[in-house]
Design a protein around this motif. Structure first.
Motif, PDB file in Angstrom:
ATOM      1  N   ASN A 266      22.989  46.090 -58.651  1.00 29.33           N
ATOM      2  CA  ASN A 266      22.519  46.204 -59.695  1.00 29.33           C
ATOM      3  C   ASN A 266      22.283  44.627 -60.258  1.00 29.33           C
ATOM      4  O   ASN A 266      21.069  44.375 -61.013  1.00 29.33           O
ATOM      5  N   ILE A 267      23.295  43.623 -60.036  1.00 27.30           N
ATOM      6  CA  ILE A 267      23.029  42.115 -60.501  1.00 27.30           C
ATOM      7  C   ILE A 267      21.979  41.440 -59.962  1.00 27.30           C
ATOM      8  O   ILE A 267      21.275  40.720 -60.586  1.00 27.30           O
ATOM      9  N   VAL A 268      21.665  42.024 -58.596  1.00 26.07           N
ATOM     10  CA  VAL A 268      20.059  41.588 -58.134  1.00 26.07           C
ATOM     11  C   VAL A 268      18.828  42.306 -58.702  1.00 26.07           C
ATOM     12  O   VAL A 268      17.893  41.651 -59.044  1.00 26.07           O
TER      13      VAL A 268
ATOM     14  N   PHE B  38      44.161  43.824 -63.468  1.00 27.36           N
ATOM     15  CA  PHE B  38      43.333  42.671 -64.152  1.00 27.36           C
ATOM     16  C   PHE B  38      42.008  42.470 -63.681  1.00 27.36           C
ATOM     17  O   PHE B  38      40.990  42.078 -64.558  1.00 27.36           O
ATOM     18  N   THR B  39      41.629  43.219 -62.555  1.00 28.78           N
ATOM     19  CA  THR B  39      40.137  43.244 -62.228  1.00 28.78           C
ATOM     20  C   THR B  39      39.256  43.950 -63.144  1.00 28.78           C
ATOM     21  O   THR B  39      38.261  43.626 -63.613  1.00 28.78           O
ATOM     22  N   ILE B  40      39.670  44.890 -63.546  1.00 28.83           N
ATOM     23  CA  ILE B  40      39.182  45.769 -64.642  1.00 28.83           C
ATOM     24  C   ILE B  40      39.162  44.943 -65.945  1.00 28.83           C
ATOM     25  O   ILE B  40      38.108  44.809 -66.627  1.00 28.83           O
TER      26      ILE B  40
ATOM     27  N   LEU C  88      37.542  34.501 -63.744  1.00 27.37           N
ATOM     28  CA  LEU C  88      38.857  35.150 -63.765  1.00 27.37           C
ATOM     29  C   LEU C  88      38.627  36.501 -62.954  1.00 27.37           C
ATOM     30  O   LEU C  88      39.507  37.083 -62.111  1.00 27.37           O
ATOM     31  N   HIS C  89      37.782  37.222 -63.222  1.00 24.08           N
ATOM     32  CA  HIS C  89      37.438  38.473 -62.790  1.00 24.08           C
ATOM     33  C   HIS C  89      37.130  38.730 -61.359  1.00 24.08           C
ATOM     34  O   HIS C  89      37.983  39.359 -60.508  1.00 24.08           O
ATOM     35  N   ILE C  90      36.185  37.588 -60.854  1.00 25.75           N
ATOM     36  CA  ILE C  90      36.215  37.222 -59.208  1.00 25.75           C
ATOM     37  C   ILE C  90      37.531  36.863 -58.695  1.00 25.75           C
ATOM     38  O   ILE C  90      37.862  37.526 -57.651  1.00 25.75           O
TER      39      ILE C  90
ATOM     40  N   GLY D  91      37.365  54.533 -70.218  1.00 26.75           N
ATOM     41  CA  GLY D  91      37.008  53.852 -71.408  1.00 26.75           C
ATOM     42  C   GLY D  91      35.613  52.829 -70.880  1.00 26.75           C
ATOM     43  O   GLY D  91      34.531  52.800 -71.509  1.00 26.75           O
ATOM     44  N   VAL D  92      35.947  52.324 -69.739  1.00 27.10           N
ATOM     45  CA  VAL D  92      34.852  51.618 -69.358  1.00 27.10           C
ATOM     46  C   VAL D  92      33.385  52.550 -69.033  1.00 27.10           C
ATOM     47  O   VAL D  92      32.217  52.139 -69.177  1.00 27.10           O
ATOM     48  N   ALA D  93      33.909  53.852 -68.693  1.00 28.18           N
ATOM     49  CA  ALA D  93      32.882  54.729 -68.282  1.00 28.18           C
ATOM     50  C   ALA D  93      31.994  54.835 -69.657  1.00 28.18           C
ATOM     51  O   ALA D  93      30.763  55.370 -69.428  1.00 28.18           O
TER      52      ALA D  93
END
Ligand code: HEM
Lengths: 433, 370
Positions: B159-161, B79-81, B32-34, A76-78
């Protein structure tokens, strides 16, 4: 024209999206119907006081979380990743229009994931009533996430009143939203049956296996009484041009529709005569074949769904090549090359005609065509003379209703025609030598 | 003058919420993700080394802990995803013109994230479900999975950089439009990445401490051991990370570095609070790990650690705003808040949280008899 074009040789972006979407849908829809299957079957086990069914469910739910939480969630993320890469403009539109729709979908997704884990981990820990309640929470959250995403996806084909009002609700509750929801819900239930057939057929205990196979087959059969009506309602709600595409406007798509219907009927008939009538003779290999047939039907339906939206990616708003409908005229007068950020060729003239033609192809056509691979333009224009190509380009949208009009200046059109012509010509020369 | 022509135009559809709200939700869900990622990745590495030490020292404590972490890894990976999807949404709506472009430049590495993630996630499930059977192979199973997840972090940082430096895009795209770029020539990339990954170890250390505190009642010896062991996993990476943080700061373009040293009051303020609270946190941890009644001190340490993490995330946000300042004028960005849907979202979010808490309470509360 705004974003750089990600050049994927041979397969092209459309194919990549299709591939990811099909495998994701095939698992994600199971994640929904499969939830209903788990709770109702658990209830049945308690009602019939049959602990063997619970043993089966423990195994089936392990299979379920391993498949849906990992593979389903990640694919799904894909899809997000892929559509952002291939069609950033359209993705950006969908995100801007529906941020809060997506955010709501995420809330349900979150509940869903938590409930699935808890359901699986607490078979022996919780009392029956609470365990079933968690199963229901799972299913309701999962179905609600379908409800939300379905509104956004159907919006792309039939934005309806949103085109005028730009209102979230008009876009969400659009003309194909309900029929599509009915179809999708029915499909999720049939898929729950298909997957359950597979896990059931692995059960060692003969009695349990036979019971579960027969029971699973009912999950496949019942939705088929809803699907034809949902399908009809859907077809009656789509735009005229889309209907024409199905009804012969694009022969490949008509064939896909026919194949989808044909194999659905095959699944229905075989599900009746094999697992339903003679469950004791059913095998894992057969179950696997059923599943593959299901995947095939899912595949062709997804391709049809994508195809009938052409020449748009968001109907009457943005063309398949990520150009706003309102921008088309601007590009015709000003030219596409000078209006595009990500090309170093800024105009077409005699000196750079080939380079310019290639760039125009990249900007306008390559979102659906590759050069030599899937839907390859080289084969499609084989044997065409230059003036003929030019004429075709001029009337692109009239000749083939599913293509956008050519949006570029006269000189850009000439450059594109020349480049297309040379594609086959050079090969001709090489072959003749 | 910077060549701005290569930045895509902002989407013509107005933002459906006030900018502050979107930024707030981005930062909240990203935090929360981190945190979840830290447990999933840092926990994997800690488990691997714990296995290794356990085998060397033939220590039952180590194996108990390894088994404990094994149970946590799959849920925290989930939870990470789940918690990663939300910032992905808000990032796209706020910074789409930057984010999509840099993503396209590194399309294939970006897509590989999915494949790596699926494999690593299954690896964690194997480690967790087959903990007993794997026996000697446990070290490798969890180490390989954790390394794969850490690689994903590296791709993210790339990517974020890259999205912050639009003046590089043009040359990259014209050199190769096939989406195979990376961003390793950015001097801030390595320290930035190390800073995140090392702090993941420290957070995992805190999780080990919490695990130890829960064990105190049933097995005091094991609990005490785990608290000390976890504290070292917190302390050593944290000391290293102070150095890495300085490295990152020095690697930044000079004007951005100075921003944190008085150039920008808000950024400097975050920095000072962050430094002060990590200092207090370390002190409390030293006292707590050796105390006979550790719980109060450790809880306080945890609180200060959380404050540090939040200030670091706020600094990171100020840094991004500074990078992008020449390219985006927030005052000119149109907004048309859809308050109706926003309220529905808020209500559902609250309802969802209550539901999840209810489910957790039911399943981790007193064991019921079936
Ligand atoms: C275990 C695998 C993962 C690791 C180790 C990881 C690690 C990281 C790290 C280190 C960052 C900070 C990047 C930077 O500031 O340079 C980050 C940002 C981010 N991650 Fe993850 N991540 C993982 C998986 C995911 C997944 C699966 C998603 C999405 C579904 C996701 C969504 C995000 C988003 C959206 C950001 C950027 C937030 C922002 O810049 O405001 N991550 N991740």
């Amino acid at each position: 024209m705004n974003y750089p074009f990600w050049d994927i040789p041979f397969i092209g972006g459309g194919m990549l999206i299709g591939f990811v979407a099909i495998i994701h849908t095939f698992v994600a829809q199971f994640a929904i119907g499969g939830g209903l299957f788990l709770v109702l079957t658990e209830r049945k086990a308690y009602r019939e006081n049959n602990p063997k069914i619970i043993d089966y469910l423990k195994i089936h739910s392990k299979f379920f979380i391993l498949l849906t939480l990992v593979f389903g969630a990640l694919t799904g993320v894909a899809i997000w990743f892929t559509i952002g890469l291939v069609t950033p403009m359209a993705t950006s539109s969908l995100i801007h229009i529906f941020v809060w729709g997506w955010a709501i979908e995420w809330v349900f997704f979150f509940i869903e994931i938590a409930a699935a884990m808890i359901y699986y981990y607490t078979w022996d820990k919780l009392d029956r009533k609470t365990h079933i309640a968690i199963g229901w929470i799972y299913f309701i959250a999962a179905w609600m996430s379908l409800f939300v995403i379905n509104g956004i996806l159907t919006f792309m084909l039939t934005p309806g009143d949103w085109l005028q009002t730009k209102s979230f609700w008009d876009g969400f509750f659009n003309p194909t939203m309900l029929p599509s929801l009915v179809i999708r819900t029915a499909v999720t239930i049939a898929l729950a049956g298909l997957y359950a057939l597979l896990t059931s057929s692995f059960m060692k205990d003969d009695e349990l296996r036979t019971t579960m196979i027969k029971y699973s087959s009912k999950w496949i059969l019942v939705p088929f009484f809803v699907l034809p009506f949902g399908g009809l309602w859907y077809v009656l709600s789509i735009p005229t041009l889309s209907f024409d595409i199905i009804a012969g406007g694009a022969p490949a798509i008509t064939i896909f529709v026919a194949l989808g219907v044909f194999f659905s009927v095959i699944i229905f008939i075989f599900a009746y005569f094999l697992p339903y009538r003679v469950p004791h003779r059913f095998s894992a290999a057969l179950a696997f074949m059923f599943l593959m047939l299901g995947l095939f039907v899912m595949g062709v339906s997804e391709m049809v769904r994508e195809a009938i939206r052409k020449p748009y990616i968001i109907y009457d708003y943005m063309y398949s090549n990520n150009v706003f409908k309102t921008e088309a005229d601007k590009f015709k007068t000003a030219g596409i090359l000078p209006s595009s950020k990500w090309t170093h060729v800024k105009s077409a003239d005699d000196a750079n005609i080939m380079k310019a033609g290639e760039q125009v192809f990249k900007l306008q056509c390559q979102s659906c065509h590759t050069v030599q691979g899937y839907n390859g333009i080289k084969i499609l224009t084989k044997g065409w003379q230059e003036p003929f190509i030019e004429n075709q380009i001029e009337h692109l949208n009239q000749l083939k209703g599913f293509m956008p009009p050519f949006m570029g200046s006269e000189s850009e059109k000439k450059a594109l025609a020349k480049w297309l012509y040379e594609l086959n010509k050079t090969e001709q020369i090489i072959r003749n030598q | 003058m910077i060549d701005q022509t290569m930045i895509p135009d902002i989407d013509p559809i107005a933002l459906p919420a006030p900018i502050w709200l979107l930024k707030f939700l981005l930062l909240l869900t990203f935090t929360l993700h981190i945190l979840a990622m830290n447990v999933a990745v840092g926990g994997g590495f800690v488990a691997a080394f714990t296995e290794y030490f356990g085998r060397k020292k033939k220590s039952q404590n180590h194996f108990e802990l390894s088994r404990g972490i094994a149970k946590m890894l799959p849920p925290f990976t989930a939870f990470t995803i789940t918690l990663g999807v939300a910032p992905l949404l808000f990032l796209q709506v706020l910074y789409g013109q930057f984010f999509y472009t840099s993503t396209i430049l590194m399309a294939w590495p970006w897509l590989s994230v999915i494949v790596i993630f699926i494999l690593a996630y299954y690896g964690y499930y194997i480690f967790s479900f087959r903990w007993e059977k794997l026996n000697g192979k446990r070290f490798w199973a969890v180490l390989i999975s954790a390394t794969m997840l850490a690689t994903i972090g590296l791709i993210y940082v790339n990517n974020i950089v890259l999205m912050l430096t639009p003046d590089k895009w043009k040359a990259m795209y014209f050199a190769n439009p096939h989406g195979t770029h990376m961003n390793f020539d950015d001097a801030t990339l390595i320290p930035r990445y190390l800073h995140y990954i090392i702090s993941a170890l420290a957070v995992a250390g805190v999780v080990v401490i919490m695990w130890g505190m829960r064990k105190l009642k049933s097995d005091e010896q094991l609990g005490k051991w785990a608290i000390r062991y976890g504290a070292w996993w917190f302390l050593i990476p944290t000391f290293i990370n102070i150095g890495v943080g300085v490295w990152w700061l020095i690697a930044l373009p000079r004007e951005f570095m100075l921003m944190f040293m008085g150039g920008n009051q808000l950024a400097t303020g975050y920095f000072l609070v962050g430094l002060a609270s990590i200092f207090v946190c370390i002190m409390l941890m030293f006292v707590g790990m050796n105390a006979s009644k550790p719980i109060g001190k450790i809880m306080a340490a945890k609180l200060f650690f959380l404050i540090t993490i939040v200030t670091m995330i706020l600094m990171r946000h100020e840094l991004r705003e500074a990078y992008l300042k020449p390219y985006i004028n927030w005052d000119a960005v149109q907004t048309e808040p859809q308050w109706g849907v926003i309220i529905i979202f808020a209500l559902l979010l609250v309802g969802g949280l209550i539901t999840v808490i209810w489910m957790l309470k039911k399943s981790f509360g007193k064991p019921a008899i079936n």
